[in-house]
Write a protein that holds these residues in place. Structure first.
Motif, PDB file in Angstrom:
ATOM      1  N   VAL A 168       0.825  -1.212   0.000  1.00  0.00           N
ATOM      2  CA  VAL A 168       0.000   0.000   0.000  1.00  0.00           C
ATOM      3  C   VAL A 168       0.856   1.258   0.000  1.00  0.00           C
ATOM      4  N   TYR A 169       2.045   1.222   0.605  1.00  0.00           N
ATOM      5  CA  TYR A 169       2.931   2.378   0.517  1.00  0.00           C
ATOM      6  C   TYR A 169       3.315   2.647  -0.941  1.00  0.00           C
ATOM      7  N   LYS A 170       3.612   1.598  -1.677  1.00  0.00           N
ATOM      8  CA  LYS A 170       3.968   1.778  -3.088  1.00  0.00           C
ATOM      9  C   LYS A 170       2.788   2.361  -3.878  1.00  0.00           C
ATOM     10  N   HIS A 441       1.741  15.006   4.656  1.00  0.00           N
ATOM     11  CA  HIS A 441       2.244  13.698   4.260  1.00  0.00           C
ATOM     12  C   HIS A 441       3.115  13.065   5.335  1.00  0.00           C
ATOM     13  N   LEU A 442       3.381  11.779   5.169  1.00  0.00           N
ATOM     14  CA  LEU A 442       4.302  11.092   6.063  1.00  0.00           C
ATOM     15  C   LEU A 442       5.639  11.819   6.103  1.00  0.00           C
ATOM     16  N   PRO A 443       6.304  11.860   7.265  1.00  0.00           N
ATOM     17  CA  PRO A 443       7.636  12.474   7.314  1.00  0.00           C
ATOM     18  C   PRO A 443       8.622  11.690   6.466  1.00  0.00           C
ATOM     19  N   LEU A 444       9.680  12.357   6.040  1.00  0.00           N
ATOM     20  CA  LEU A 444      10.639  11.746   5.116  1.00  0.00           C
ATOM     21  C   LEU A 444      11.324  10.521   5.706  1.00  0.00           C
ATOM     22  N   ASN A 445      11.474  10.467   7.045  1.00  0.00           N
ATOM     23  CA  ASN A 445      12.168   9.329   7.642  1.00  0.00           C
ATOM     24  C   ASN A 445      11.226   8.161   7.946  1.00  0.00           C
ATOM     25  N   ILE A 447       9.056   4.879   7.097  1.00  0.00           N
ATOM     26  CA  ILE A 447       9.295   3.783   6.158  1.00  0.00           C
ATOM     27  C   ILE A 447       8.392   3.874   4.935  1.00  0.00           C
ATOM     28  N   GLY A 448       7.222   4.474   5.104  1.00  0.00           N
ATOM     29  CA  GLY A 448       6.323   4.613   3.962  1.00  0.00           C
ATOM     30  C   GLY A 448       6.856   5.535   2.888  1.00  0.00           C
ATOM     31  N   ARG A 449       7.648   6.522   3.280  1.00  0.00           N
ATOM     32  CA  ARG A 449       8.271   7.418   2.302  1.00  0.00           C
ATOM     33  C   ARG A 449       9.552   6.815   1.750  1.00  0.00           C
ATOM     34  N   GLN A 450      10.123   5.856   2.456  1.00  0.00           N
ATOM     35  CA  GLN A 450      11.371   5.238   2.020  1.00  0.00           C
ATOM     36  C   GLN A 450      11.142   4.044   1.110  1.00  0.00           C
TER      37      GLN A 450
END
Length: 464
Positions: A168-170, A441-445, A447-450
């Protein structure tokens, strides 16, 4: 400066949630759960009280562990009958501007591809006010009705959950670029194909080759709640959760959960302030202390021991009809709700619970504390819980619908505001922005953004 105390309302689309038996009280109106007005009235009340969100619980099965059948669950209304929580969100969003909606969805029984679309749709319709309470499920009855012999083991469910989140993150974060939707009437281009990417996920549990069906919603990924406090659940929360929900009968139990969760979050490379922790509680209040305790004694008359044990049996996977009421509860490792049983045993070794005591305790408000008193006394207790355990706020269960929450809004919120321990207005924006003040949005750190679609995949796709 002391931190503000936060409230969510802990609700379920059913006549019997966390106070089994209380639906029989003459002032309770939870039987109106099938009415749209029931939920819109509640939403308006919560927004008036500046609650962060309504936290909607859900299960996909029935409580059939007690005596090995569903008779007690049906008779006592133990989270049955039960309607879909997601359908309530547009109703309540339409009559509010700021209230958030945390929706429980069990990932064990729905493929991530259609689920991602459902949540993006809700995020669009609410203008970014939706959250997802990530659960893996704990009822074998749900697994059986979805074609499985039984649910996966406890830790296997979290293995599936890790991959589910990867998918779902992708879909939410990577499939559509921000500039994908052009809505260019002059050139006849609604969406630029170069900015929409298939995720081509191949894993142990899921294969999802294509694109997300939705354009990016205000939050992209909904605000992420998680409620597991087992060792595996805490590790999962440390990687994914922005808000955590804990339940425990004492400050000692809750503080242990809080300390373990925050330590795990730091070990996962995130900051402690990137997660908010809400503890379950029930508030019984009135203008005077005497009136509040009279109300409490009135509610106690409606606790039903068999109903409570039906609920506890479903939570833990242990059939408590087998044990005498005066038997003590020992820790039993089960594949249902490990933390539910641990909260009455191993998590607090100084307290020995009998079956009867546990049933009476959860019979009013579930597995959290019951706070009784006038507004001053309640506020003292709330401050003590926050200051001594490190929680950020409370998921407030109810004894009577909607009386319990109305009492909190009318009596407790103003007292906390006078003490400068509760907000006096909402912040505009998405639910994530309201809670953290850091954008949509999710913060850059996180895992969903990574989580990324690989460069090789994107190059192949563009070449095609």
């Amino acid at each position: 400066m002391s931190k503000l105390i936060r409230f969510n309302a802990f609700q379920m689309n059913t006549p019997g949630h966390q106070s089994p038996g209380l639906w029989r009280h003459p002032r309770d109106n939870s039987h109106q759960y099938t009415s749209a007005q029931h939920w819109t009235e509640l939403a308006r009340l919560l927004e008036y009280g500046l609650f962060d969100a309504i936290f909607l619980a859900d299960v996909l099965g029935v409580y059939d562990v007690y005596q090995g059948n569903i008779d007690a669950a049906l008779k006592h209304g133990i989270q049955l009958p039960l309607n879909d929580p997601l359908a309530l969100v547009p109703l309540m969003a339409n009559v509010t501007r700021h209230l958030g909606f945390g929706v429980t969805c069990a990932l064990s029984y729905e493929h991530p591809y259609p689920f991602a679309r459902r949540m993006s749709t809700l995020d669009h319709l609410t203008k970014g006010r939706v959250g997802w309470n990530i659960v893996t499920g704990y009822l074998d009855s749900a697994a059986r009705n979805l074609g499985l012999h039984q649910q996966l083991s406890h830790d296997e469910r979290y293995d599936l959950a890790d991959e589910y989140l990867d998918v779902v993150y992708k879909l939410w974060e990577q499939s559509w670029d921000d500039q994908a939707v052009r809505h260019d009437k002059k050139n006849g281009v609604y969406t630029d194909p170069a900015h929409v990417h298939p995720i081509r996920h191949q894993g142990r549990f899921f294969n999802v080759p294509g694109i997300h069906l939705c354009e990016p919603s205000p939050q992209r990924t909904p605000l992420l709640f998680q409620a597991g406090t087992s060792k595996r659940g805490t590790a999962f929360a440390a990687r994914h959760a922005e808000c955590s929900f804990v339940s425990g009968p004492s400050k000692k139990v809750v503080k242990r959960y809080v300390d373990e969760t925050r330590a795990a979050v730091l070990a996962a490379g995130r900051q402690a302030e990137q997660i908010l922790i809400y503890a379950q509680a029930l508030i019984i209040t009135a203008e005077t202390s005497e009136a509040a305790h009279q109300k409490y004694q009135d509610y106690l008359q409606y606790i039903n021991i068999e109903a409570s044990l039906t609920l506890l049996s479903g939570w833990t996977g242990v059939d408590f009809s087998q044990f005498p009421l005066d038997a003590t509860i020992d820790y039993i490792d089960s594949d249902a709700g490990r933390s539910a049983l641990a909260s009455f045993s191993a998590a607090d070794p100084d307290k020995v619970w009998t079956v009867r005591e546990a049933a009476q305790f959860i019979g009013l408000g579930g597995r959290g504390p019951v706070l009784v008193g006038n507004p001053r006394e309640i506020s003292d207790q709330l401050e003590a819980w926050v200051d001594e355990t490190g929680i950020d706020g409370f998921n407030l269960a109810f004894a009577l619908s909607h009386e319990t929450i109305s009492d909190v809004v009318k009596l407790i919120v103003p007292e906390l505001q006078r003490r400068h321990r509760y907000k006096t207005h909402y912040t505009d924006g998405t639910l994530r922005h309201q809670l953290f003040g850091r954008g949509n949005h999710l913060p850059l750190n996180h895992i969903g953004r990574q989580t990324k679609i690989t460069a090789a995949t994107v190059q192949t796709e563009l070449a095609a």
